[in-house]
Design an enzyme around this catalytic site. Structure first.
Site, PDB file in Angstrom:
ATOM      1  N   GLU A 139    -122.412  13.728  -2.752  1.00  0.00           N
ATOM      2  CA  GLU A 139    -121.238  12.925  -2.733  1.00  0.00           C
ATOM      3  C   GLU A 139    -120.895  13.080  -1.413  1.00  0.00           C
ATOM      4  OE1 GLU A 139    -119.605  10.116  -2.717  1.00  0.00           O
ATOM      5  OE2 GLU A 139    -119.113  10.362  -5.027  1.00  0.00           O
TER       6      GLU A 139
ATOM      7  N   HIS B 183    -123.744  11.147 -12.432  1.00  0.00           N
ATOM      8  CA  HIS B 183    -123.562  12.113 -13.374  1.00  0.00           C
ATOM      9  C   HIS B 183    -122.688  11.793 -14.561  1.00  0.00           C
ATOM     10  CE1 HIS B 183    -119.559  12.662 -11.623  1.00  0.00           C
ATOM     11  NE2 HIS B 183    -120.243  12.262 -10.539  1.00  0.00           N
TER      12      HIS B 183
END
Length: 175
Positions: A89, A14
């Site tokens: 994550e 990201h």
């Protein structure tokens, strides 16, 4: 008969977030991209477009920072983004919101997800992705921890290349 596996993926971490700037651990916290992170995502999309991207599909972590990055890239490539639970994550429990620890590969974290459980979760998500046609690859938009688990799953040393924010990297399965 065993199911074929992905032999090549394009991975994109990201774009930049406030946690990246502040040096604190976001983990499972749902943080947004900064303006610079959005610009990085647009640059990643432009890079993939300029190289005649072999991307057949885009898969994203459900976390906002990854989804926003994937959405920008998907719009540029004319591809929808499929959300894949399991690509999030690692959950860092009591460490989230604090300084990034020096040992990101520690097995146990207080109140968080073990490294073994995290890698198993990511592996299960990756194993369920469709296999694209020859010459094409899926684009996976996720996180630094997901990168590490992806590399291990593909038999590649994750320390040979650590992708910066919003930089597409092609990863080929190791021996």
């Amino acid at each position: 008969m065993s199911r074929p596996t992905l032999d090549r993926v394009v991975f994109c971490r990201h774009g930049e977030t406030e946690s990246n700037l502040g040096g604190w651990l976001a983990g499972s916290r749902d943080v947004s991209l900064t303006d610079r992170g959005r610009a990085q995502a647009h640059a990643a999309a432009a890079a993939l477009t300029a190289q005649g991207s072999p991307v057949a599909a885009i898969y994203s972590s459900p976390q906002r920072r990854a989804l926003e990055t994937a959405g920008i890239i998907g719009a540029a490539l004319g591809l929808p983004v499929a959300v894949v639970p399991g690509l999030e994550e690692r959950r860092w429990g009591d460490l989230e919101g604090g300084a990034v620890p020096g040992d990101l590969l520690r097995e146990e974290v207080p109140g968080g997800e073990s490294l073994t459980a995290f890698q198993a979760r990511v592996t299960a998500a990756l194993s369920g992705l469709p296999i694209p046609a020859d010459g094409q690859s899926p684009l996976i938009v996720a996180h630094a921890g997901t990168w590490h688990a992806l590399c291990r799953w593909m038999g590649v040393d994750p320390d040979t290349l650590w992708p910066p924010n919003a930089t597409p990297v092609t990863l080929t399965r190791g021996p």
